[in-house]
Scaffold this active site. Sequence first.
Site, PDB file in Angstrom:
ATOM      1  N   GLU A 135      14.109  59.843 -51.565  1.00  0.00           N
ATOM      2  CA  GLU A 135      13.468  58.835 -52.434  1.00  0.00           C
ATOM      3  C   GLU A 135      11.974  58.962 -52.190  1.00  0.00           C
ATOM      4  O   GLU A 135      11.466  58.483 -51.180  1.00  0.00           O
ATOM      5  CB  GLU A 135      13.947  57.424 -52.052  1.00  0.00           C
ATOM      6  N   GLY A 174      10.099  58.114 -48.610  1.00  0.00           N
ATOM      7  CA  GLY A 174       8.743  58.356 -48.125  1.00  0.00           C
ATOM      8  C   GLY A 174       7.965  59.256 -49.051  1.00  0.00           C
ATOM      9  O   GLY A 174       8.289  59.395 -50.241  1.00  0.00           O
ATOM     10  N   SER A 175       6.954  59.886 -48.494  1.00  0.00           N
ATOM     11  CA  SER A 175       6.034  60.695 -49.297  1.00  0.00           C
ATOM     12  C   SER A 175       6.630  62.067 -49.609  1.00  0.00           C
ATOM     13  O   SER A 175       7.609  62.500 -48.982  1.00  0.00           O
ATOM     14  CB  SER A 175       4.733  60.877 -48.517  1.00  0.00           C
ATOM     15  N   CYS A 203       6.621  52.308 -54.515  1.00  0.00           N
ATOM     16  CA  CYS A 203       6.936  53.578 -55.179  1.00  0.00           C
ATOM     17  C   CYS A 203       7.114  53.387 -56.670  1.00  0.00           C
ATOM     18  O   CYS A 203       6.676  54.203 -57.464  1.00  0.00           O
ATOM     19  CB  CYS A 203       8.183  54.198 -54.559  1.00  0.00           C
TER      20      CYS A 203
HETATM   21  P1  NAP Z   1       5.575  58.895 -45.152  1.00  0.00           P
HETATM   22  O1  NAP Z   1       4.290  59.096 -44.477  1.00  0.00           O
HETATM   23  O2  NAP Z   1       6.221  60.062 -45.784  1.00  0.00           O
HETATM   24  O3  NAP Z   1       6.558  58.269 -44.053  1.00  0.00           O
HETATM   25  C1  NAP Z   1       7.920  57.979 -44.347  1.00  0.00           C
HETATM   26  C2  NAP Z   1       8.747  58.263 -43.100  1.00  0.00           C
HETATM   27  O4  NAP Z   1       8.796  59.679 -42.890  1.00  0.00           O
HETATM   28  C3  NAP Z   1       8.153  57.675 -41.833  1.00  0.00           C
HETATM   29  O5  NAP Z   1       9.182  57.272 -40.985  1.00  0.00           O
HETATM   30  C4  NAP Z   1       7.381  58.848 -41.244  1.00  0.00           C
HETATM   31  O6  NAP Z   1       7.193  58.749 -39.864  1.00  0.00           O
HETATM   32  C5  NAP Z   1       8.306  60.001 -41.591  1.00  0.00           C
HETATM   33  N1  NAP Z   1       7.622  61.282 -41.691  1.00  0.00           N
HETATM   34  C6  NAP Z   1       6.455  61.549 -42.308  1.00  0.00           C
HETATM   35  N2  NAP Z   1       6.165  62.865 -42.212  1.00  0.00           N
HETATM   36  C7  NAP Z   1       7.172  63.437 -41.494  1.00  0.00           C
HETATM   37  C8  NAP Z   1       7.431  64.771 -41.055  1.00  0.00           C
HETATM   38  N3  NAP Z   1       6.607  65.770 -41.326  1.00  0.00           N
HETATM   39  N4  NAP Z   1       8.545  64.986 -40.344  1.00  0.00           N
HETATM   40  C9  NAP Z   1       9.379  63.983 -40.061  1.00  0.00           C
HETATM   41  N5  NAP Z   1       9.198  62.704 -40.442  1.00  0.00           N
HETATM   42  C10 NAP Z   1       8.110  62.429 -41.167  1.00  0.00           C
HETATM   43  O7  NAP Z   1       5.512  57.781 -46.269  1.00  0.00           O
HETATM   44  P2  NAP Z   1       4.860  56.341 -46.178  1.00  0.00           P
HETATM   45  O8  NAP Z   1       3.396  56.492 -46.198  1.00  0.00           O
HETATM   46  O9  NAP Z   1       5.471  55.586 -45.044  1.00  0.00           O
HETATM   47  O10 NAP Z   1       5.395  55.666 -47.538  1.00  0.00           O
HETATM   48  C11 NAP Z   1       4.734  55.797 -48.746  1.00  0.00           C
HETATM   49  C12 NAP Z   1       5.401  56.838 -49.632  1.00  0.00           C
HETATM   50  O11 NAP Z   1       6.785  56.538 -49.752  1.00  0.00           O
HETATM   51  C13 NAP Z   1       4.857  56.798 -51.044  1.00  0.00           C
HETATM   52  O12 NAP Z   1       4.709  58.102 -51.529  1.00  0.00           O
HETATM   53  C14 NAP Z   1       5.935  56.047 -51.808  1.00  0.00           C
HETATM   54  O13 NAP Z   1       5.950  56.295 -53.186  1.00  0.00           O
HETATM   55  C15 NAP Z   1       7.156  56.526 -51.118  1.00  0.00           C
HETATM   56  N6  NAP Z   1       8.256  55.580 -51.326  1.00  0.00           N
HETATM   57  C16 NAP Z   1       9.290  55.948 -52.145  1.00  0.00           C
HETATM   58  C17 NAP Z   1      10.312  55.046 -52.411  1.00  0.00           C
HETATM   59  C18 NAP Z   1      11.462  55.406 -53.317  1.00  0.00           C
HETATM   60  O14 NAP Z   1      12.454  54.672 -53.318  1.00  0.00           O
HETATM   61  N7  NAP Z   1      11.388  56.478 -54.087  1.00  0.00           N
HETATM   62  C19 NAP Z   1      10.269  53.778 -51.820  1.00  0.00           C
HETATM   63  C20 NAP Z   1       9.199  53.450 -51.002  1.00  0.00           C
HETATM   64  C21 NAP Z   1       8.210  54.368 -50.753  1.00  0.00           C
HETATM   65  P3  NAP Z   1       5.738  58.421 -39.236  1.00  0.00           P
HETATM   66  O15 NAP Z   1       5.401  57.041 -39.680  1.00  0.00           O
HETATM   67  O16 NAP Z   1       5.980  58.529 -37.786  1.00  0.00           O
HETATM   68  O17 NAP Z   1       4.802  59.462 -39.783  1.00  0.00           O
END
Ligand code: NAP
Length: 454
Positions: free
Chosen positions: A228, A206-207, A262
């Site tokens: 990741e 995630g982010s 990502c």
């Molecule tokens: P995100 O907002 O960080 O969400 C990812 C997961 O984390 C979701 O299940 C989200 O739940 C949860 N989450 C977010 N904030 C949280 C917190 N404060 N406490 C607990 N859980 C939390 O990311 P996204 O928008 O779904 O995905 C995009 C990001 O992921 C981009 O930055 C991308 O580069 C990255 N990514 C990285 C990879 C890699 O392999 N490196 C692969 C794919 C994506 P909620 O939906 O309920 O908020």
Amino acid sequence: MSYKSINPYTGRERKTYGNISNSELDEIVFESSRAFLSWRKTPLYKRQDLLNKLADLLEIEKEFHAATITAEMGKPVSQALAEVEKSALACRYYAERADEFLAPRKHSSSSGSSHIRFDPQGIVFAVMPWNFPYWQVIRCMAPALVSGNCVLLKHASNVPECAVNIENVVTKAGFPVNVFRNLFIDHSQVEKLIESDYVRSVSLTGSNVAGEKIAAAAGRNITKQVLELGGNDAFIVFNDADLEKAAENLVMGRFQNTGQSCIAAKRLFVHEQVYPAFLGLVTGRVKALKAGNPADKDVFIGPMVNEKAVDEIEAQLKKTLEMGGEVVTGGKRGKEGACFFEPTIVVNTPWDSPLAREEVFGPVLPVFSFKDYEELICRVNDSRFGLACSVFTADNKLMEKLSGDIDAGTIVFNSFAKSDPGLPFGGVKDSGYGRELSEYGIMEFVNIKTVSVF
Ligand code: NAP
């Protein structure tokens, strides 16, 4: 907070799921911890068989799963099908190789007769994003389950049906009850779960914002983590490159999944000698990309995940243009619907602008030219991220040099960067730590136990 499935193409709300209570969460964790006791003793060949059955089902039902992905987060259906197929491939990979990866290894030492065994840890908690809603879950779940762990999933709140489908298909494959569970929980419950003594590893894709929060909670509880996170990957084209091939790969690498990946190629560096020719080739290809209803098989650019995501890249682009960047093609919201943004190329991008420095999670590509090697390396490495890097050149010596000089988890020559079940995947710097996939990925979820007999 609840889990809402909204189709980003039609704007229609499909379904809402309420969160479970804290006491329900406690109960599930306890049940999962009981399931672990027998799952860890289940012979490895049986766990491998179940993973193969899961792969079979994903392949048989791929149209259904792909349609859910498309409806929930807008991925064009041909790309959603490829995601489901790749998820099946990851299951097969671990089903076929787990006995080799997990076989005890003799280890020479001065401590008697020693060997290393690979035991499960307990419950692995997977916190996953929406952008590859099957692949991200399965690349974590397959190695974790086959090595004898139980997995609890907290999926992104906009893809609840993907989460439910994954739980259902795992059950249908025959995995014992409570070995894999989907949880509809909020952020505070994520922290609560990390505090549980039964949860031995947390894997977040995630982010960076989520990464900081989850890493802090895991740190407080001495829970192992795999992170990741985001990226701002470079795509480099040297003057000896096959320009047609590079252009074709760049367009896939930057614009597939409507730029929401990502490891997308987020910054393009082109040698000055081929800059005009290459820019022309890429612009022509980008202009020809078909946008529209993601359920149509010939559509390549779908809606972004929601309007907020469109607002964010629009703001990043606007600020970059105010600082001096110039649009070559695209540059505005798409006419196909509220969540569309035109595939965009920007030149003269200032180095301190959002397009150069921040992760841009959508179909926008800033272009830079370079003259000499040292300047290129400085610029590519001048980023808080370090996920992957793609390079087009025919020069083998240069490849070797670059492999050492680029700060990234992966470097790929003459193709766009993509993950492969057989290769370790992960980042350096703010892109995270730990590795997924391959034998390195399975090692994240085992207790590497030393046994010495004197
Ligand atoms: P995100 O907002 O960080 O969400 C990812 C997961 O984390 C979701 O299940 C989200 O739940 C949860 N989450 C977010 N904030 C949280 C917190 N404060 N406490 C607990 N859980 C939390 O990311 P996204 O928008 O779904 O995905 C995009 C990001 O992921 C981009 O930055 C991308 O580069 C990255 N990514 C990285 C990879 C890699 O392999 N490196 C692969 C794919 C994506 P909620 O939906 O309920 O908020």
